[in-house]
Enzyme design. Structure first.
Site, PDB file in Angstrom:
ATOM      1  NE  ARG A  35      -3.892  10.629 -14.721  1.00 51.29           N
ATOM      2  CZ  ARG A  35      -3.152  11.740 -14.750  1.00 51.29           C
ATOM      3  NH1 ARG A  35      -2.200  11.917 -13.874  1.00 51.29           N
ATOM      4  NH2 ARG A  35      -3.360  12.631 -15.682  1.00 51.29           N
ATOM      5  NE  ARG A  57       2.619  11.365 -10.910  1.00 49.41           N
ATOM      6  CZ  ARG A  57       2.330  12.622 -11.235  1.00 49.41           C
ATOM      7  NH1 ARG A  57       3.248  13.556 -11.094  1.00 49.41           N
ATOM      8  NH2 ARG A  57       1.144  12.939 -11.697  1.00 49.41           N
ATOM      9  NE  ARG A  81       7.570   6.521 -16.509  1.00 56.06           N
ATOM     10  CZ  ARG A  81       7.087   7.743 -16.315  1.00 56.06           C
ATOM     11  NH1 ARG A  81       5.843   7.895 -15.928  1.00 56.06           N
ATOM     12  NH2 ARG A  81       7.813   8.821 -16.538  1.00 56.06           N
ATOM     13  CG  ASP A  93      -0.979  11.712 -21.001  1.00 54.71           C
ATOM     14  OD1 ASP A  93      -1.084  11.813 -19.771  1.00 54.71           O
ATOM     15  OD2 ASP A  93      -1.200  12.669 -21.773  1.00 54.71           O
ATOM     16  CE1 TYR A 135      -2.642  19.779 -20.454  1.00 51.29           C
ATOM     17  CE2 TYR A 135      -4.512  18.484 -21.181  1.00 51.29           C
ATOM     18  CZ  TYR A 135      -3.692  18.940 -20.174  1.00 51.29           C
ATOM     19  OH  TYR A 135      -3.915  18.550 -18.883  1.00 51.29           O
TER      20      TYR A 135
END
Ligand code: CP3
Length: 360
Positions: free
Chosen positions: A43, A47, A56, A92, A167
């Site tokens: 990562r 962010r 983004r 992702d 998921y």
């Protein structure tokens, strides 16, 4: 691009010296001597970077992953800023599942959410195998990046069948994986059909990335640590092994990583990776014993420690380097992804310290 091209992932035209194949990162994956310990962060694009938040703005996560120019920019941001030894493709784990026709979205602050969770054989059968053309935007993004990165290797990645299944079965992020474990034990035929299909999709997805030029791949089984070793061996390992084994002749190192996997490191190592990623709960010394002598190791600074004062971080970085030095082939990383609130300047400093402290 045709199926045949992507299916034949071997790249025997790679130079033996120079270029990303001769980088410190790829050499460490192969357990060859390195000028310094290579470092990158899971990562690292994300962010924590203001330049990421800027590009983004107003663009959804899945949409971002399908825009090659944007993927190129976001992937390069941490390389420019931190001077890490490898880039990782911005994407992702649910991208190939969405390409297979599953109706899902990535909800800000929550993560992947699936419209109709998978519970029956008919649900599994609706997840179709993917063709390289279904993810042509990934092929395009990798080619753009490889052209620009020069000697810096690009890591491709995918989610492992179990983490993807969690998921799909839960319908979203889950703490206890209740429905996943109920399906696994209650309907093993459906479970194995689901994981078999996900392994097939994942293999195609990784072969597309390898054919487009990535220098290594990482298979993220982030939530495998929720399982006992017995359940992991019975319900998960054969499917992860199908993915990693399917890439055996592809000519790029394979990294396998999960969180909370102290008890699983031995079993995970049997799945066929060249490098095993370790979270911060297990020292690299102990992990090496469990993983065995023939694999490289990646990890494992606690990402939360990046919020401590610098002298604490420095001591921890040196400790991780010292523990990693007992294994030929240590790739410095965090024990899991960069937390969004992390001060990026601290990451830049960690990279410089790893390089300086490990230089031979
Ligand atoms: O992290 C960021 O800020 C970047 C943007 C983003 C990504 N995924 C990129 C990504 C966001 C918002 C997501 C959604 C998402 N998907 C989440 C986070 C939910 C949130 O808002 O906090 C999660 C947990 C997922 C599912 C997922 N994606 C998993 C379990 C993994 C495997 C890695 C892990 O963290 O355990 C991913 C891979 C992923 N998503 C990467 C990136 C850039 C992997 C590549 C890398 O390590 O850089």
């Amino acid at each position: 691009m045709s199926t045949t091209t992507a299916g034949n992932a071997a790249r025997d035209d790679r130079p033996t010296t120079g270029g990303p194949a001769d980088s410190a990162f790829v050499r460490a994956c192969r357990r060859e001597p390195v000028p310094h310990t290579p470092v990158w962060f899971m990562r690292q694009a994300g962010r924590s970077l203001p330049e990421y938040r800027e590009v983004r703005a107003g663009i959804g996560m899945l949409d971002s992953c399908r825009r090659p120019e944007l993927v190129r920019e976001i992937t390069l941001q941490p390389v420019r800023r931190h001077h890490v030894d490898a880039a990782i493709l911005f994407s992702d784990i649910v991208v190939p599942v969405a390409a297979a026709g599953v109706d899902l979205d990535i909800v800000p602050g929550t993560g992947p959410v699936v419209a109709e969770p998978v519970r029956t054989l008919a649900d599994v059968e609706r997840i179709r195998p993917i063709d390289p053309a279904d993810v042509s935007y990934v092929d395009e993004a990798v080619r753009l990046l490889v052209g620009e990165l020069g000697n810096t290797p690009l890591i491709g990645f995918a989610g492992a069948p179990f983490t993807l299944a969690s998921y799909l079965v839960e319908g979203g992020p889950s703490r206890n994986h209740l429905r996943t474990k109920a399906l696994m034990h209650g309907a093993p035929d459906i479970w194995h059909a689901l994981l078999g299909r996900l392994a097939e999709i994942t293999l195609t997805f990784l072969r597309v990335q390898i054919a487009a030029g990535v220098s290594a791949v990482q298979l993220f089984d982030s939530w495998a640590g929720a399982l006992s070793e017995a359940d992991y061996r019975r319900f998960v390992l054969p499917h992860s092994a199908a993915v990693l084994g399917g890439l055996a002749g592809a000519g790029v190192p394979r990294i396998h990583f999960g969180v909370g996997t102290a008890e699983l490191l031995g079993a995970m190592s049997e799945a066929g990776a060249d490098v095993v990623g370790v979270d911060w709960r297990t020292s690299l010394d102990a992990a090496t014993v469990r993983i065995g002598p023939d694999k490289a190791i990646q990890g494992n600074l606690d990402p939360a420690l990046l919020f401590a004062p610098w002298p604490v971080i420095e001591a921890e970085v040196r400790r991780v380097l010292a523990e990693g030095a007992n294994t030929p082939g240590h790739i410095f990383n965090l024990g899991h992804g960069v937390l969004p609130e992390t001060d990026p300047e601290v990451l830049t400093r960690v990279v410089a310290l790893v390089h300086e402290a490990s230089a031979s």
